[in-house]
Design an enzyme around this catalytic site. Structure first.
Site, mmCIF file in Angstrom:
data_model
loop_
_atom_site.group_PDB
_atom_site.id
_atom_site.type_symbol
_atom_site.label_atom_id
_atom_site.label_comp_id
_atom_site.label_asym_id
_atom_site.label_seq_id
_atom_site.Cartn_x
_atom_site.Cartn_y
_atom_site.Cartn_z
ATOM 1 C CB CYS A 25 -0.926 0.006 1.211
ATOM 2 S SG CYS A 25 -2.334 1.109 0.956
ATOM 3 C CB CYS A 46 -1.559 4.807 3.480
ATOM 4 S SG CYS A 46 -1.555 3.122 4.102
ATOM 5 C CB CYS A 71 -4.408 3.666 0.236
ATOM 6 S SG CYS A 71 -4.779 3.498 1.998
ATOM 7 C CE LYS A 117 -7.623 -1.410 4.460
ATOM 8 N NZ LYS A 117 -6.259 -0.994 4.173
ATOM 9 N NE ARG A 152 -6.513 4.640 5.100
ATOM 10 C CZ ARG A 152 -5.450 5.428 5.052
ATOM 11 N NH1 ARG A 152 -5.337 6.346 4.099
ATOM 12 N NH2 ARG A 152 -4.507 5.324 5.973
ATOM 13 C CD GLU A 173 -13.797 -4.404 -4.703
ATOM 14 O OE1 GLU A 173 -12.854 -4.947 -5.304
ATOM 15 O OE2 GLU A 173 -13.926 -3.169 -4.643
ATOM 16 C CE LYS A 175 -7.272 -3.968 7.467
ATOM 17 N NZ LYS A 175 -6.208 -3.260 6.844
ATOM 18 C CB SER A 208 -4.875 -2.335 15.029
ATOM 19 O OG SER A 208 -5.673 -1.396 14.330
ATOM 20 C CE1 TYR A 262 -1.022 -5.832 14.451
ATOM 21 C CE2 TYR A 262 -3.396 -6.078 14.216
ATOM 22 C CZ TYR A 262 -2.203 -5.509 13.809
ATOM 23 O OH TYR A 262 -2.192 -4.619 12.760
#
Ligand code: PBG
Ligand code: ZN
Length: 353
Positions: A147, A149, A157, A222, A244, A260, A275, A301, A340
């Protein structure tokens, strides 16, 4: 003596006799008692439909310039921003506990209008891929986020032209970045920009240059989400102005995810991704019905940080929360999960390896 409703401990013989009498008198004579399969841990395991294993899980890392740097990220307890030397050591230690699939995100102050640092040989992600593949070869699966960004001065992005993100120019630069990554030996490219046609552009570039083994894991559905907050702070990649919404998907849509997905697969994606994960379980379920490639979900996150915050405040057990979330993602239909939590899962043995 009457036993209280829901009472389970029968202390005396008298208790047991009256329980037996009670059950005789109130027995429902049901053919189906779903509780039979919930009675013991072993029976519950036998009846379980979803089995969480770490084989399909990928651990994200943030890699920055410099040397000897390992700073914990404020919004992501237990996750670090590291220079390449430190990252290689962390990954060596993580490999020992069973993490053999990683995803790299770049962090840099070198930003300009054309995101030129994205393909620069000094880009820490390129340096890290080179180092990791040299050191660990095929014992380690290395994926890199593709990406712009982290490299644009706008924080968007894609490349801004006439006040808008220019789709085709951005896709061309993403293809350049992908080639630079493929040259390092990076196993998997994960375009997260949401430009139209970028998977095809990247696949063409790879084929033309002979990188026929490089996997593309497309961020297919996304969504424009508030759950990326801690990541943007970590990657210093928040847009300087605007949002975005002109390229990431609208959270109100589900059908569009199928469109998509159809496009990304046709353009040459090996793996498709939804996501965030938890607020989009319906999308995961729908996509998994129709996907003829593996489906990934990104446990992002903000989802991770919520678990950390809730457990830190003492309102829930961290392992239980994390595993409940990951089970839900797997149950919805994702076979691959970027999370994570992976290091904690293996370090503390929350699930077997
Ligand atoms: C870059 C990118 C983002 C994430 C992955 N790749 C942030 C964004 O799109 O704003 C989010 C990951 C996370 O929140 O854990 N485009
Ligand atoms: Zn981006």
């Amino acid at each position: 003596m009457k036993s209280a409703p829901g009472r389970t401990t029968l202390n005396t013989k008298q208790d047991r006799v009256s329980a037996a009498n009670n059950s005789r008198t109130v027995r429902l004579n049901r053919p189906n008692r779903p509780r039979r399969l919930r009675r013991t841990r072993v029976i519950r395991d036998l009846a379980a439909e979803t089995h969480l294993t770490t084989a399909g899980m990928i651990q994200p890392y943030f890699v920055c310039e410099g040397a000897g740097i390992k700073d914990e990220i404020a919004g992501l307890p237990g996750i670090y921003r590291e220079s390449v030397d430190s990252l290689a050591e962390s990954i060596a230690a993580d490999l020992k506990i069973g993490i053999d699939k990683v995803m790299l995100f770049g962090v840099t102050g070198r930003k300009d209008a054309d995101a030129s640092f994205a393909s620069h040989p000094d880009n820490p992600v390129l340096r890290a891929c080179r180092e990791l593949k040299e050191r660990f070869a095929d014992e380690l699966f290395v994926a890199a986020d593709v990406c712009l960004c982290a490299y644009t001065d706008s924080g968007h992005c894609g490349i801004i032209e006439h006040g808008e993100v220019n789709n085709d120019k951005s896709a061309a630069i993403l293809a350049d970045m992908s080639l630079a990554l493929a040259e390092t030996g990076c196993d998997c490219l994960a375009p997260s920009d949401m430009m139209d046609g970028r998977v095809g552009q990247i696949r063409n570039a790879l084929e033309e240059q002979g990188f026929t083994n490089t996997i593309i894991m497309a961020y297919t559905a996304k969504y424009s989400s508030a759950y990326y907050g801690p990541f943007r702070e970590a990657a210093q990649s928040a847009p300087q102005s605007g949002d975005r919404k002109s390229y990431q998907m609208d959270p109100r849509n589900q059908t569009e995810a199928l469109k998509e997905m159809q496009l990304d697969i046709a353009e040459g994606a090996d793996i498709v991704m939804v996501k965030p994960a938890l607020a989009y379980l319906d999308v995961i379920a729908k996509c998994s019905e129709q996907a003829d490639v593996p489906l990934a979900a990104f446990n992002v996150s903000g989802e991770y940080a919520s678990v950390k915050a809730l457990s830190k405040q003492g309102f829930a057990d961290e392992a239980s929360l994390a595993l409940e979330n990951l089970t839900a993602i797997r149950r919805a239909g994702a076979s691959i999960i970027l999370t994570y939590h992976l290091r904690d899962i293996l370090k503390h043995g929350w699930i077997e390896r």
